[in-house]
Every structure is written in structure tokens, then in C-alpha cells.
Write an enzyme that holds these catalytic residues in place. Structure first.
Site, short mmCIF file in Angstrom:
data_model
loop_
_atom_site.label_atom_id
_atom_site.label_comp_id
_atom_site.label_asym_id
_atom_site.label_seq_id
_atom_site.Cartn_x
_atom_site.Cartn_y
_atom_site.Cartn_z
N HIS A 280 0.86 -1.19 0.00
CA HIS A 280 0.00 0.00 0.00
C HIS A 280 0.89 1.23 0.00
CE1 HIS A 280 -3.11 2.88 1.22
NE2 HIS A 280 -4.00 1.97 0.88
N ASP B 46 -7.82 -4.12 -0.64
CA ASP B 46 -8.36 -4.30 -1.99
C ASP B 46 -8.33 -5.76 -2.41
OD1 ASP B 46 -8.76 -1.50 -2.49
OD2 ASP B 46 -6.61 -1.30 -2.70
#
Length: 428
Positions: A307, A364
Site C-alpha cells: 500500500h 483491496d
């Protein structure tokens, strides 16, 4: 420590005050930089080191893997609160008591009907239209049915607008999916909870009663909570800067939806499934693709791992991994794409290359798996993200307007042609 920062430009010194947040974050207040220096500005492409506002909504520490809404740890909220409680917390600043929450939910249910003429707008879209484009258009179209702008100086007017949008967006999300699937539009049931109604409106078949699955309900509730806000990201900044022109709430949210659409932002969970589909088409060899991901000369990128903000494990991923495992076990889905996902997850959590670089599966990755298992079409994933992010966008818009922040107007460093004379067309 000094309470000022000192800057030297061409032999001259300038001092600017330091701003300290409640979590000890330090910022340099440079709002007088240009006027004090006669035109000097800072250059920060992507605003990676620039604070656009002071905010009391969400605290994020990427190095330590901390995410808090209004001071509450995301882990505790996901475990002990439901989505509507978290929405109220984000928007109004405090967790509601039982009576306040009941009224909030009741007021939302009273606003859940959508003007019939809005169905004509949905019908005008072809089935092939991307759901994010449809949702952005429908959200903006709500302005036509609510033409008066929100009086931000009236708590009652602000509350009514917030209730109205929280009521109608889930209906539009469900109808957007059903339109694509050729199913009739349905409304929720006033006897059900907020997230229960979302599932009912999305999945109810016209010839049978919809039965709630508690594991699915819990997973979606957690997913929406985890997506509810994430500080000053691309779409949130878009909502704030759109609203800074005193654009209305609905159109500001529509702008945020459009910003979220991009694959580098909200479209990441869709990109995860598309990557898994591509691996399946190539014999499903996960080891081959893990090797490609480690090869700096290979253009392949492993979507859903690591991330840009969290330099450690994404705290949201820790929470939703458990839900993903529960959903897959309960539904017993036999899907080669999800088997590939589990294979990639296992290898990434054990491979020293990924572990040392902290390239763990992120939110995600797991949200894509859950949505796929529930039978939500891939192109609807970002729409679901929008549904979760809705209270955060509302909270940020409300905060910006109540703080009477100035209209957003970034500067630039011009790198084009210098002054030159106009050349008549016959001499060009």
C-alpha cells in the site's frame, strides 16, 4: 523545539510558524510564503508532502499501521459497531446513543424512496455502461430533484440533506447493478437494518423471498466500515475542493465518485480480480507470477499487495482477511480464480521477498475476493467502495463547509514557452 521553521532564499531568511496536530504531527504553515517572498511557492506534485487542511475526522499513521476514526481504532469499530453507527460517528463526531441511532435510521428509511422520473435516467443508459459512470450521473442528477442548496448554517437543513443522500445512494447502487443484470428494480424493507437492505435490494430475485446470510451480512458491514474514510486521499480531496466552491453536497459527492473510479484509487479491487483472471487464463501458475512480480525487468505488477500509505501491514486487511475466510468457507464457492487468490496469498505471506518488503495482501485484495464470492460483478466493485466511502465524503464536505475553508486554488510552476509575438497564418 522551535515553534518556527526558517527558510533561506537568495540569501534572505523567512520564518513560518509550525502547526502541531493532536497526534503530534508537525506541519509548516506556508500560507504567507508567496506574499512574504514576492512570489515564491512550493512544488509538490501529487501533494504527497502538503497538508491541504486541518481535519478532526480520521487519523492515519502508515508507518505504524494505525487507522482511527474520530479517535477510535478501526479494529474496535469493525468488531463492536455497525456501519450506520460508524457513519454517524464520522459525520457528527460522536458515537450515537441508542435513541439517536434509532432516529437516524428511521429518518433514513423515510427518505429511501427515489423519484420515479429517476428511473427514466437509469433506463436511458445501455447495459454496457460502466456502473461507476452511471452512479456518478445519478448522484449528480439527484440535484435536479433537490434543487435548493444546503443551508450549511442550519443544522436541521444539513442533517436532512445528509439523511437524504444516505437513504438514496444504496437504492441507486442496487438499481445500477440490477439494470446491468436485467433484473427489476426493488426497494428495501423498513423492518430491516441499513446493510441488510443493501443486500436485499441487490440480490432479491423476483420470484422468491430473500433470506439474509449472517456471515455475508457481517462481512459486508465490516467492508463498508473499513472503506468509510481514509484521510485526504484522491476522491476525498476532490469532494473537499469541489465543495470549496460552495458546490452542493450531491454534486460534490458525484465528483468524488468520478475520482474514485480510477484504477490507482477505488478501481484497485477490480484490478485484483482482472489480474487473477489473467493468471487463470495462463494456466493458473501462481509461482510463475510471483517470480514475475520479483523481476524488476518484468512489467507485471502484483495488484492488491502492499500500500502506498501503509509501510507495514494494512490494518484493514487484518480485519477483513478473517471475513474473507469465513465467507469462502460458508458459501463453499468453487471458483478457480479464488483458488488462485488463496495461492498467491499463501506464497506472499511466506516468501521472504514479500515479507521483508512488507508487501502483504491489502484491503483491496480481500474485498475483491469477498465481492467475487458474493456474486457481485467485477465492474461493480468500485461502486461498492463508493457506498462504503459515502459517510467519509459527507463528513469531509460538512467539516470543510463548517470551517468556512477558502476555495481550493493550487499554484503551479510554469514551464511553457516564454513571451513571443503572434505569427499571421500566411507566415506560419
Amino acid at each position: 523545539m522551535s515553534d518556527k521553521a526558517r527558510l533561506e532564499i537568495n540569501g534572505k531568511f523567512y520564518e513560518f510558524p509550525l502547526v502541531k496536530g493532536t497526534e503530534n504531527e508537525i506541519g509548516i504553515d506556508i500560507k504567507t510564503l508567496r506574499s512574504a517572498t514576492g512570489g515564491v511557492i512550493t512544488l509538490d506534485p501529487g501533494y504527497k508532502n502538503t497538508g491541504s487542511c486541518e481535519s478532526g475526522i480520521t487519523f492515519l499513521d502508515g508507518e505504524k499501521g494505525i487507522l482511527r476514526y474520530r479517535g477510535y481504532d478501526i479494529e474496535e469499530l469493525a468488531d463492536k459497531a455497525d456501519f450506520l453507527e460508524v457513519a454517524y460517528l464520522l459525520i457528527f463526531g460522536e458515537l450515537p446513543d441508542a435513541e439517536t441511532l434509532e432516529k437516524f435510521h428511521s429518518d433514513i428509511k423515510n427518505e429511501s424512496l427515489v423519484d420515479e422520473e429517476l428511473k427514466k435516467i437509469i433506463d436511458a443508459f445501455p447495459k454496457s455502461a460502466h456502473p461507476m459512470g452511471v452512479l456518478a450521473s445519478l448522484t449528480s442528477a439527484l440535484t435536479a430533484f433537490n434543487p435548493s442548496s444546503v443551508n450549511v448554517d442550519s443544522e436541521e437543513a444539513m442533517y436532512n440533506a445528509i439523511v437524504r443522500i444516505l437513504a438514496k445512494i444504496p437504492v441507486l447502487v442496487a438499481w445500477t447493478m440490477r439494470k446491468r443484470q436485467g433484473l427489476p428494480f426493488v426497494y428495501g424493507d423498513n423492518s430491516l437494518g441499513y446493510v441488510e437492505n443493501i443486500l436485499k435490494m441487490m440480490f432479491q430475485k423476483p420470484n422468491e423471498e430473500y433470506v439474509q446470510n449472517p456471515i455475508v451480512l457481517d462481512a459486508l458491514d465490516k467492508l463498508l466500515i473499513l472503506h468509510a474514510d481514509h484521510e485526504q486521499n484522491c476522491s476525498t480531496s476532490t469532494v473537499r475542493i469541489t465543495g470549496s466552491s460552495h458546490a452542493g453536497l450531491f454534486v460534490s459527492l458525484s465528483a468524488g465518485i468520478s475520482a474514485l473510479w480510477g484504477p490507482l484509487h477505488g478501481g484497485a479491487n477490480q484490478a485484483v480480480i482482472e489480474m487473477l483472471e489473467n493468471i487463470k487464463e495462463d494456466d493458473g501458475d501462481t509461482k510463475k507470477y510471483m517470480a514475475k512480480a520479483k523481476d524488476k525487468n518484468d512489467p507485471f505488477r502484483l495488484m492488491g499487495f502492499g500500500h502506498r500509505v501503509y509501510k507495514n501491514f494494512d490494518p484493514r486487511a487484518k480485519i477483513i482477511k478473517k471475513s474473507a475466510d469465513e465467507v469462502l468457507a460458508d458459501l463453499g464457492v468453487e471458483d478457480p480464480v479464488l483458488e488462485i487468490a488463496k495461492g498467491l496469498e499463501k506464497e506472499a505471506l511466506e516468501d521472504p521477498y514479500f515479507v521483508d518488503r512488507k508487501l502483504y495482501p491489502n484491503v483491496d485484495f480481500y474485498s475483491g475476493i469477498i465481492y467475487r464470492a458474493l456474486g457481485i460483478p467485477t465492474e461493480m466493485f468500485t461502486v461498492m467502495f463508493s457506498l462504503g466511502r459515502l459517510p467519509g465524503w459527507i463528513a469531509q464536505w460538512r467539516e470543510m463547509r463548517l470551517r468556512k475553508e477558502p476555495i481550493g486554488r493550487p499554484r503551479q510552476i510554469y514551464i511553457g514557452k516564454t513571451h513571443r509575438p503572434f505569427i499571421p497564418i500566411e507566415k506560419r
